[in-house]
Design an enzyme around this catalytic site. Structure first.
Site, PDB file in Angstrom:
ATOM      1  N   GLY A 236      35.884  55.276  35.353  1.00  0.00           N
ATOM      2  CA  GLY A 236      35.400  54.321  36.341  1.00  0.00           C
ATOM      3  C   GLY A 236      36.313  54.071  37.527  1.00  0.00           C
ATOM      4  N   CYS A 275      38.559  59.366  32.329  1.00  0.00           N
ATOM      5  CA  CYS A 275      38.261  59.341  33.766  1.00  0.00           C
ATOM      6  C   CYS A 275      37.670  60.669  34.228  1.00  0.00           C
ATOM      7  CB  CYS A 275      39.538  59.071  34.563  1.00  0.00           C
ATOM      8  SG  CYS A 275      40.191  57.420  34.288  1.00  0.00           S
ATOM      9  N   GLY A 276      36.812  60.593  35.215  1.00  0.00           N
ATOM     10  CA  GLY A 276      36.220  61.790  35.802  1.00  0.00           C
ATOM     11  C   GLY A 276      36.539  61.889  37.277  1.00  0.00           C
ATOM     12  N   CYS A 350      14.200  70.642  54.439  1.00  0.00           N
ATOM     13  CA  CYS A 350      13.101  70.069  55.227  1.00  0.00           C
ATOM     14  C   CYS A 350      12.863  68.625  54.792  1.00  0.00           C
ATOM     15  CB  CYS A 350      11.836  70.874  55.008  1.00  0.00           C
ATOM     16  SG  CYS A 350      12.100  72.629  55.048  1.00  0.00           S
TER      17      CYS A 350
HETATM   18  C1  LIG Z   1      30.772  56.634  29.218  1.00  0.00           C
HETATM   19  C2  LIG Z   1      31.399  57.199  30.440  1.00  0.00           C
HETATM   20  N1  LIG Z   1      32.709  57.496  30.415  1.00  0.00           N
HETATM   21  C3  LIG Z   1      33.343  58.007  31.501  1.00  0.00           C
HETATM   22  C4  LIG Z   1      32.654  58.257  32.670  1.00  0.00           C
HETATM   23  C5  LIG Z   1      33.397  58.810  33.849  1.00  0.00           C
HETATM   24  O1  LIG Z   1      33.337  57.911  34.869  1.00  0.00           O
HETATM   25  P1  LIG Z   1      34.188  58.125  36.226  1.00  0.00           P
HETATM   26  O2  LIG Z   1      33.866  59.489  36.712  1.00  0.00           O
HETATM   27  O3  LIG Z   1      33.699  57.037  37.106  1.00  0.00           O
HETATM   28  O4  LIG Z   1      35.635  57.975  35.848  1.00  0.00           O
HETATM   29  C6  LIG Z   1      31.278  57.949  32.741  1.00  0.00           C
HETATM   30  C7  LIG Z   1      30.529  58.172  33.977  1.00  0.00           C
HETATM   31  O5  LIG Z   1      29.387  57.881  34.122  1.00  0.00           O
HETATM   32  C8  LIG Z   1      30.639  57.403  31.593  1.00  0.00           C
HETATM   33  O6  LIG Z   1      29.346  57.096  31.622  1.00  0.00           O
END
Ligand SMILES: Cc1ncc(COP(=O)(O)O)c(C=O)c1O
Length: 400
Positions: A236, A275-276, A350
């Site tokens: 997040g 984290c992503g 388009c």
């Molecule tokens: C359960 C859960 N964990 C981790 C993430 C990764 O979130 P972020 O990319 O915002 O760190 C998400 C993203 O939707 C998620 O749903």
């Protein structure tokens, strides 16, 4: 125009690709050395009892995962497809399996494929898992994903909890979950999982939220007579797309985290992050060559090679995506160019929704220039509607 520097090596690759390309250029370029440096810095600064998992959904491309694998503690997957991808390429890396609506076949696969922890999203999912684990004679660790009720709901643009959502279970379900667990021997409760929001840019607010999770778990331990050893505080952490020079204060956050965790040092908890976006967004660039420039009424439009079918991030987030212009100087004399104007950057689709950025002031732009979108390494190519209009895919280049 937002200011930030594109590394020389990325610029060079973009220019080389353009020189080699028969058609106008459209490409993703990933800076893997920068990714390595960024992750190493974050992970090294975490307090000792913390783990950083990578949420594969942000960007599951193999070179990205291969770069991350030796640096993070493991991968978080959120579908059977991601589980299969990760286990095929990383047979031994620790894996967390989370996400709503898991199929029975996916849960069963998780039991068979050495998933370290499953994040359970509902009481029904817990019952299904108990039955499957019993059938397989397999002991599985789990966390319960709880959607905490908060007096002040967290405020970011993407909220998964703290208010009614389909994610996780409400606190009132814990009692029943513990009753289910008491009547079986194959599922071990290790702790709790929280992921209430994405796009968090404020380090202090994120620390406050984590503090809130930990205080709540401490209360549950007493209330339910539990001893748990793992708390997953989700991902997040956001990217500031609107002001790229003001990013999340990782240094302040990890320093503050050590202080928060010191308040709970009597507890034997491992704190896990998954984290992503914050890990991979910055390593990716989407480069789109300007095909045409035209005025319509008061507005100038630049039509770029590609579009939101390759790079849906700005449409998904409803923002003007930050970019820089690499001048190429090779537009022909009769091709349009603009100077000191505001420009709307669009793609080849388009639909009026195919917009990367609206009315952004630029010094100059010509046909043939390379518009380079930054922070395109997460939730970009993989969240795009790639088949729409059957345009070819962009090139994909990984700088080693
Ligand atoms: C359960 C859960 N964990 C981790 C993430 C990764 O979130 P972020 O990319 O915002 O760190 C998400 C993203 O939707 C998620 O749903």
């Amino acid at each position: 125009m937002p200011v930030s520097d594109i590394p020389n090596r990325v610029e060079q690759v973009a220019r080389d690709l353009k020189a080699e390309s028969r058609d106008p250029l459209c490409a993703y370029i990933y800076d893997l050395p920068a990714l390595r440096t960024h992750i190493a810095r974050i992970v090294q600064a975490l307090p000792d009892n913390c783990d950083m998992f990578y949420a594969v959904k942000a960007n599951p491309t193999l070179p990205v995962l291969q770069t991350l694998a030796p640096l993070v503690h493991g991968f978080e997957v959120a579908s059977g497809g991601e589980l299969d991808w990760v286990r095929t390429h990383f047979p031994t890396i620790p894996v967390i399996f989370g996400g709503p609506g898991k199929l029975e076949s996916e849960l069963d696969d998780a039991l068979a494929r050495n998933v370290e922890v499953i994040h359970v999203e509902s009481l029904l999912e817990l019952r299904r898992l108990c039955t499957l684990a019993e059938r397989r004679n397999h002991t599985q660790d789990i966390l319960l994903r709880i959607n905490l009720e908060l007096d002040t709901a967290p405020s970011t643009r993407l909220t998964m909890g703290g208010l009614p959502t389909p994610f996780g279970m409400e606190e009132g379900c814990i009692d029943e979950a513990l009753r289910i667990l008491a009547h079986q021997a194959r599922i071990r409760l290790r702790g709790f999982h929280f992921h209430l929001l994405s796009h968090q840019l404020d380090a202090q607010r994120h620390l406050d939220l984590i503090d809130r999770y930990l205080a709540t778990v401490q209360r549950w331990e007493q209330e339910f007579g539990l001893t748990i050893d793992q708390i997953n505080v989700g991902g997040g952490i956001g990217i500031n797309y609107l002001e790229p020079s003001h990013q999340f204060d990782w240094e302040g956050f990890t320093g503050g985290l050590a202080e928060v965790l010191a308040r709970y040092q009597h507890r034997p908890w491992r704190i896990r992050f998954e984290c992503g976006r914050a890990l991979t967004a910055a390593c990716g660039y989407y480069v789109a060559e300007v095909l045409d420039i035209k005025a319509c009424g008061e507005e100038w439009f630049a039509i770029c090679r590609g579009g939101t079918h390759h790079f849906r991030t700005p449409a998904a987030q409803s923002h003007n995506h930050p970019f820089q212009i690499l001048k190429t100087g090779d537009n022909q004399r009769d091709e349009p160019a603009v100077a000191k104007q505001s420009i709307t950057l669009v793609g080849q689709l388009c639909t009026p929704k195919d917009v990367f950025a609206r009315q952004v002031p630029i010094p100059s732009l010509s046909v043939g220039d390379l518009v380079t979108f930054e922070y395109a390494g997460a939730y970009a190519w993989n969240i795009s509607h790639q088949q729409f209009l059957m345009h070819p895919a962009p090139q994909e280049v990984f700088i080693e």
